[in-house]
Design a protein around this motif. Structure first.
Motif, short mmCIF file in Angstrom:
data_model
loop_
_atom_site.label_atom_id
_atom_site.label_comp_id
_atom_site.label_asym_id
_atom_site.label_seq_id
_atom_site.Cartn_x
_atom_site.Cartn_y
_atom_site.Cartn_z
N GLU A 154 -9.40 -36.46 44.85
CA GLU A 154 -9.11 -35.84 43.62
C GLU A 154 -9.89 -35.34 41.94
O GLU A 154 -9.24 -35.14 41.54
CB GLU A 154 -7.66 -35.92 43.65
N ALA A 155 -10.41 -36.95 41.91
CA ALA A 155 -11.18 -36.98 40.71
C ALA A 155 -12.11 -35.48 40.30
O ALA A 155 -11.95 -35.26 38.99
CB ALA A 155 -12.21 -38.09 40.87
N PRO A 156 -12.50 -34.74 41.00
CA PRO A 156 -12.84 -34.30 40.07
C PRO A 156 -12.54 -32.66 40.31
O PRO A 156 -12.12 -32.33 38.69
CB PRO A 156 -14.70 -33.11 41.56
N GLN A 157 -10.93 -32.37 40.50
CA GLN A 157 -10.44 -31.90 40.27
C GLN A 157 -9.88 -32.22 38.40
O GLN A 157 -9.41 -31.88 37.96
CB GLN A 157 -9.27 -31.56 40.38
N LEU A 158 -9.27 -33.44 38.75
CA LEU A 158 -8.69 -33.81 37.44
C LEU A 158 -9.70 -34.06 36.30
O LEU A 158 -8.76 -33.59 35.31
CB LEU A 158 -8.24 -35.85 37.69
N LEU A 159 -10.75 -34.31 36.17
CA LEU A 159 -12.07 -34.11 35.16
C LEU A 159 -12.31 -33.19 34.96
O LEU A 159 -12.70 -32.48 34.03
CB LEU A 159 -12.93 -34.79 35.29
N LEU A 160 -12.30 -32.22 35.98
CA LEU A 160 -12.01 -30.42 35.19
C LEU A 160 -11.52 -29.81 34.54
O LEU A 160 -11.07 -29.38 33.39
CB LEU A 160 -12.83 -29.49 36.47
N SER A 161 -9.98 -30.48 34.49
CA SER A 161 -8.90 -29.93 34.13
C SER A 161 -9.20 -30.69 32.54
O SER A 161 -8.73 -29.84 31.84
CB SER A 161 -7.60 -30.17 35.21
N ALA A 162 -9.21 -31.48 32.82
CA ALA A 162 -8.78 -32.60 31.56
C ALA A 162 -9.94 -31.92 30.46
O ALA A 162 -9.95 -31.93 29.50
CB ALA A 162 -9.35 -34.12 31.38
N ALA A 163 -11.20 -31.13 30.96
CA ALA A 163 -12.44 -31.47 30.17
C ALA A 163 -12.01 -30.02 30.13
O ALA A 163 -12.30 -29.42 28.30
CB ALA A 163 -14.02 -31.12 30.71
N ALA A 164 -11.24 -29.09 30.60
CA ALA A 164 -11.12 -27.70 30.07
C ALA A 164 -10.04 -27.24 28.88
O ALA A 164 -10.13 -27.24 27.56
CB ALA A 164 -10.59 -26.74 30.69
N ARG A 165 -8.61 -28.52 28.95
CA ARG A 165 -8.06 -28.86 27.61
C ARG A 165 -8.92 -29.38 26.93
O ARG A 165 -8.22 -28.99 25.84
CB ARG A 165 -6.93 -29.63 28.52
N LEU A 166 -9.83 -29.75 26.42
CA LEU A 166 -11.29 -30.41 24.91
C LEU A 166 -11.03 -29.74 24.41
O LEU A 166 -12.14 -29.77 23.86
CB LEU A 166 -11.23 -31.82 26.05
N GLU A 167 -11.51 -28.76 25.68
CA GLU A 167 -12.83 -27.68 25.09
C GLU A 167 -12.43 -27.60 23.26
O GLU A 167 -13.04 -27.08 22.80
CB GLU A 167 -12.76 -26.53 25.75
N GLY A 168 -11.31 -27.22 23.24
CA GLY A 168 -10.45 -26.71 22.04
C GLY A 168 -10.07 -27.30 21.15
O GLY A 168 -9.78 -26.77 20.01
N LEU A 169 -10.16 -28.79 21.43
CA LEU A 169 -10.02 -29.76 21.00
C LEU A 169 -11.16 -30.87 20.13
O LEU A 169 -11.11 -31.41 18.72
CB LEU A 169 -8.91 -30.44 21.52
N ASP A 170 -12.03 -31.65 20.99
CA ASP A 170 -12.92 -32.41 20.99
C ASP A 170 -13.63 -31.27 21.40
O ASP A 170 -14.30 -31.80 23.03
CB ASP A 170 -12.77 -33.46 21.38
N VAL A 171 -14.86 -31.34 21.54
CA VAL A 171 -16.18 -30.12 22.33
C VAL A 171 -17.13 -31.61 22.69
O VAL A 171 -17.13 -31.42 24.04
CB VAL A 171 -17.09 -29.64 21.34
N ALA A 172 -17.48 -32.59 21.54
CA ALA A 172 -18.52 -33.34 22.14
C ALA A 172 -17.65 -34.38 23.31
O ALA A 172 -18.51 -34.86 24.20
CB ALA A 172 -18.74 -34.43 20.85
N LEU A 173 -15.75 -34.59 23.16
CA LEU A 173 -15.45 -35.12 24.14
C LEU A 173 -15.46 -34.13 25.52
O LEU A 173 -15.65 -34.94 27.17
CB LEU A 173 -14.33 -35.51 23.94
N ALA A 174 -15.38 -32.83 25.28
CA ALA A 174 -15.45 -32.06 26.63
C ALA A 174 -16.47 -31.56 27.52
O ALA A 174 -16.66 -32.67 28.87
CB ALA A 174 -15.09 -30.91 26.01
N HIS A 175 -18.10 -32.06 26.40
CA HIS A 175 -18.98 -32.95 27.37
C HIS A 175 -19.01 -33.50 28.78
O HIS A 175 -19.77 -33.98 29.07
CB HIS A 175 -20.19 -32.31 26.04
N GLU A 176 -18.97 -34.75 28.15
CA GLU A 176 -18.79 -35.84 28.58
C GLU A 176 -17.71 -35.68 29.14
O GLU A 176 -18.11 -36.18 30.64
CB GLU A 176 -18.23 -37.45 27.18
#
Length: 611
Positions: A154-176
């Motif tokens: 389940e981790a890939p889906q959880l992490l991809l969703s977290a990255a999408a949420r971070l895109e408009g908030l913290d681009v550097a953290l989204a990329h990580e």
């Protein structure tokens, strides 16, 4: 009960524990306050005692604990930093700041391998005032804990969703976070449902641009690999690996980035880059105390060392990885141990480990682990000369090209097994897929393997191709591949009726495999050498090389259950020296763990060792 002098000493440690546990909370706070006021106390101890003496929230003490956490992390005390941050969060009066500190503490606990406390701190943070960024960070931490603790599918889906949420908030953290999603999806491999590696790659391509440092280079390289293909992505990925090689990673960077970089080097057939980055990954995780990351770092270095023929050193790291897994409760599969067992060539024990690992990773949904187990099985069976059985394992190890590294190596095994069983169609198809990577990477490792595979297929002047392979591989660290090339060349020469030439290469292969401890391939080389009329010395099953006096003492202490640090302190040597000696002990006694040491030790060295 106690001796009172310049220090207070209890007659027995249990008395100290009994007094501590019997004390009332107020009494303990008074003691901590007195200790905090003692002259000459270092600032971190003072901060800790002040925190334990505090009857309630106190921002001044919490801020002091934050500074202590920073100092602890800088000197590699990640567990201490996590404890400081956890206490700081407890003492923070402002609810919003308490959330931030709780998340920082959870991150530190995660890195220290304390998955349960990390989850509890995330839960604490959820009850505070949250903005969008904090909610996204909480989602990210939950996904990271799930991946580190369980390697769940389940981790890939959880992490991809977290990255999408971070895109408009913290681009550097989204990329990580996208890098974390790639790591998780690589582990799940063929078992990835939705999202898969290609979906993550497409999301990265659509994400906002950021700085172009080594993190973004490795991220862009992965995105290119899974959208444009291997050959198109090679230049970008090679630049990314070079960026990691030219810049050392700091304590403030996430050491997990080194696993991705080291894996990229291995996938690019860059043996030197892989060796440097995997060793650096182990060093950084050890120095920072990042126990959650250490098994992953050790796995990569173990396999790199096995390709290098350093089975003794790899054996010591396998034992360290087992100890870390037990300490943290992590679930990473014993990747290195299965390959080690395959190269040793002891079929019964190797088959048991490979089958158990395969069952474990399939239950957990870890496709890359399954691929690795099938590849190890193919290596074992090809080494034993059981090519028909190796063919089936090699097919399974190479059928899913997105499984990053083992798929390339599985193709190498598939070509040898298919040629030896006369299945030329399968061999030719496997070579076509292999040459797509080896021809694009164009390293000595890749070109050596490609030349050897062409020679096996009979696609050209085999004599010249084997010589080219030996020349290329002789400039690499993959000594096992070099020895296997001498073996294959010797076998071909013998079948061509060139027995004298064959003996030279078979003798070289036998000597190299024997010195490494690769018994399966060594026995295959011995049989081939015997067929030329030359007899090679063989070791009886009960032969044991003699231990030196120091090795005997280290082995005895390890059998008693002493840690490397305890053994080093007793013998006045460093823990790493102990590790190095244990590697030699494992090789000489032909064992792979401390549990086997007692029975393997000479009779006169078993004194004081419990059965």
């Amino acid at each position: 009960m106690i001796d009172i002098g310049s220090r207070v000493r209890f007659r027995h440690p249990l008395l100290r524990s009994a007094v501590f546990r019997a004390a009332a909370v107020g009494e303990l706070q008074d003691v901590h306050a007195a200790l905090a006021a003692a002259p000459g106390l270092d600032p971190d101890r003072r901060a800790w005692h002040r925190a334990q003496a505090s009857p309630g929230p106190d921002e001044e003490i919490a801020a002091e604990l934050d500074r202590s956490a920073d100092r602890a992390r800088a000197r590699g005390g990640l567990a201490a930093a996590a404890a400081f941050r956890e206490r700081a969060a407890t003492l923070t009066p402002d609810p919003a700041r308490r959330v931030t500190r709780a998340l920082a503490a959870a991150q530190a606990k995660l890195q220290a391998g304390e998955f349960g406390p990390a989850s509890e701190l995330v839960l604490t943070a959820e009850f505070g005032p949250l903005d969008d960024l904090l909610r996204a960070r909480i989602a990210l931490l939950r996904a990271q804990i799930a991946f580190a603790a369980e390697r769940t599918d389940e981790a890939p889906q959880l992490l991809l969703s977290a990255a999408a949420r971070l895109e408009g908030l913290d681009v550097a953290l989204a990329h990580e976070t996208y890098l974390d999603a790639f790591s998780a999806a690589i582990f799940v491999g063929r078992l990835t449902g939705d999202p898969g590696l290609r979906e993550i790659a497409r999301a990265v391509r659509q994400a906002p641009a950021h700085r172009h440092d080594k993190r973004d280079l490795i991220l862009d390289g992965l995105a290119a690999l899974f959208t444009e293909g291997y050959a198109a992505a090679v230049p970008l990925r090679q630049r990314a690996v070079q960026a990691f090689l030219s810049e050392d990673i700091s304590a403030d960077d996430e050491p997990r980035l080194l696993w991705i970089a080291a894996s990229a080097a291995a996938n690019l057939w860059d043996d030197e880059g892989w060796n440097v980055l995997s060793a650096r990954h182990v060093r950084v995780t050890r120095d920072t105390g990042a126990l959650s990351e250490l098994p992953l770092a050790l796995s990569s270095q173990i396999v790199a060392l096995l390709f290098d023929g350093k089975l003794a050193t790899a054996a010591a790291l396998i034992e360290e990885m087992r100890a870390v897994r037990e300490a943290t409760g992590g679930t990473i599969a014993p990747y290195g141990a299965t390959v080690y067992a395959a190269l040793r060539g002891r079929e019964t024990s190797a088959r048991e480990l490979i089958d158990a690992t395969l069952k474990e990773v399939l239950q957990r949904g870890e496709g890359n682990g399954a691929m690795n187990a099938h590849w190890a099985s193919a290596v074992l069976l090809n080494g034993l000369g059981r090519h028909e059985e190796a063919l089936a394992s090699a097919r399974s190890a190479s059928e899913y090209p997105l499984e990053f590294v083992p798929a390339n190596w599985g193709l190498v095994e598939l070509i040898e097994a298919a040629v030896r069983t006369g299945d030329n169609r399968v061999a030719a198809d496997a070579f076509e897929r292999l040459s797509e990577t080896t021809g694009a990477a164009r390293t000595d490792w890749s070109l050596g393997v490609e030349s050897r595979s062409r020679a096996l297929l009979g696609a050209g002047d085999a004599d010249e191709l084997y010589r080219q392979a030996i020349d290329h591989l002789g400039r690499t660290r993959v000594k096992v591949e070099l020895a296997r090339t001498h073996l294959l060349y010797g076998e071909w020469l013998r079948r061509e009726g060139r027995r004298i030439d064959a003996r030279r290469h078979l003798r070289t292969a036998h000597n190299q495999f024997t010195s490494m401890g690769a018994e399966g391939f060594g026995e295959r080389a011995r049989r081939e050498l015997a067929a030329t009329g030359e007899t090679a010395r063989t070791r009886a099953p009960d032969t044991r090389e003699e231990l030196t006096a120091q090795e005997t003492e280290i082995a005895r202490l390890a059998a008693l259950g002493r840690t490397n640090a305890q053994i080093g302190a007793q013998l006045f040597i460093s823990p790493r020296t102990v590790e190095w000696h244990l590697g030699k002990v494992f090789m000489k006694l032909r064992v792979s763990s401390r549990k086997e040491l007692y029975d393997a030790l000479p009779q006169d060295a078993r004194v004081s060792v419990p059965c």
